[in-house]
Design an enzyme around this catalytic site. Sequence first.
Site, PDB file in Angstrom:
ATOM      1  N   ARG A 241       0.663  -1.221  -0.168  1.00  0.00           N
ATOM      2  CA  ARG A 241       0.013   0.082  -0.145  1.00  0.00           C
ATOM      3  C   ARG A 241       0.786   1.171   0.054  1.00  0.00           C
ATOM      4  O   ARG A 241       1.893   1.094   0.979  1.00  0.00           O
ATOM      5  CB  ARG A 241      -0.892   0.045   1.094  1.00  0.00           C
ATOM      6  CG  ARG A 241      -1.873  -0.897   1.037  1.00  0.00           C
ATOM      7  CD  ARG A 241      -3.243  -0.736   0.130  1.00  0.00           C
ATOM      8  NE  ARG A 241      -4.290  -1.490  -0.078  1.00  0.00           N
ATOM      9  CZ  ARG A 241      -4.200  -2.575  -1.072  1.00  0.00           C
ATOM     10  NH1 ARG A 241      -3.317  -2.641  -1.540  1.00  0.00           N
ATOM     11  NH2 ARG A 241      -5.272  -3.237  -0.895  1.00  0.00           N
ATOM     12  N   GLU A 270      -3.069   8.057  -4.715  1.00  0.00           N
ATOM     13  CA  GLU A 270      -3.242   7.499  -5.973  1.00  0.00           C
ATOM     14  C   GLU A 270      -4.309   8.071  -6.624  1.00  0.00           C
ATOM     15  O   GLU A 270      -5.482   8.182  -6.218  1.00  0.00           O
ATOM     16  CB  GLU A 270      -3.429   5.937  -5.764  1.00  0.00           C
ATOM     17  CG  GLU A 270      -2.192   5.100  -5.297  1.00  0.00           C
ATOM     18  CD  GLU A 270      -2.465   3.696  -5.313  1.00  0.00           C
ATOM     19  OE1 GLU A 270      -3.647   3.438  -5.861  1.00  0.00           O
ATOM     20  OE2 GLU A 270      -1.699   2.975  -4.844  1.00  0.00           O
ATOM     21  N   HIS A 289      -0.444   0.914  -9.940  1.00  0.00           N
ATOM     22  CA  HIS A 289      -1.242  -0.235  -9.258  1.00  0.00           C
ATOM     23  C   HIS A 289      -1.866  -1.247 -10.190  1.00  0.00           C
ATOM     24  O   HIS A 289      -3.003  -1.492 -10.317  1.00  0.00           O
ATOM     25  CB  HIS A 289      -2.384   0.590  -8.653  1.00  0.00           C
ATOM     26  CG  HIS A 289      -2.754  -0.317  -7.248  1.00  0.00           C
ATOM     27  ND1 HIS A 289      -3.485   0.339  -6.375  1.00  0.00           N
ATOM     28  CD2 HIS A 289      -2.860  -1.564  -7.083  1.00  0.00           C
ATOM     29  CE1 HIS A 289      -3.532  -0.608  -5.493  1.00  0.00           C
ATOM     30  NE2 HIS A 289      -3.194  -1.679  -5.869  1.00  0.00           N
TER      31      HIS A 289
END
Length: 330
Positions: A241, A270, A289
């Site tokens: 993360r 993000e 991601h």
Amino acid sequence: MGDRPRVFVARRIPDDGLQPVSQACEAEIWPDELPPPRDVLLRSIAGCDGVLTLLTDRVDAEFFDAAGPQLKVVSNYAVGFDNIDIPEATRRKVPVGNTPGVLTDTTADLAFALLMAAGRRVAEGDRYVRQGRWKTWGPMLLLGHDVHGSTLGIVGFGRIGQALARRASGFGMQILYHDVNRLPPEVEEPLSATFVPLDELLARSDFVSLHVNLTPDTEHLMNAERLRQMKPTGVLVNTSRGPVVDHDALFEALRDGVIFAAGLDVTEPEPLPPSHPLLTLDSCLVVPHIASASRATRGKMAEMAAANLLAGVRGERLPTPVNPEVYERG
């Protein structure tokens, strides 16, 4: 149509999951590439029996209030569930599902790809060619660091960390790991993995790969102090993360040569803004991601998310519940 469960799907997912949901439910599917704005999400879920969410959708008390008391299930299209207030869902007796296990090997593949690409300057070399800078073979051109025979430190030795260790063993890497608890010999020995304190792992490893859950204890786990404990030739990889790494500290460490390179699949925030200082550095490789982004794995995730959603709207136990305690309450 009236007797079919009403569901909202917060993004278009692979047909492996979308088709069974559409066949069994009165389904509204958000069509855009970007997630629905918060106000649109809250309006769309009103009166729904089930909602299929992504990590970009915050599921909290406001969400549950907007959906209404008839909501039977939230199915998250992810193994993680940082976006969901699990205690609040449990208090309201709403089961939450996720997609564990299926991501393990695909995520480990991407972590190892980032490790190799950052250590051997692959993306930097590609840009070098595309910019027309390749004039001749050079003995000092784009020198990186060997992967084979090096030392890999894995922080968080769960399913994905162990899968990464299996890949590293094929490259003859020495494997160190750190976790909250030491694992039993039957896990360590087949992987030739050695448990060490985190400080020792950082100091000894040529490559450090992060595979921890995001908790108050792991937020900014890799801060300026811990980055300084790494070798100046060290490479940091993060597929866990984004907030596990302090991005300001990472920028300074890369800029000042405290560590050699980093490969990030996850960032804080993000998406990472194009103006972020990390993106000015050739030594920082960032991808959007995509650790689980293989056709097969995203299809399996869709199947699992659909199975959780359909079980929930039918009043059945979810195949992979995050909060199984909802079934234990009267």
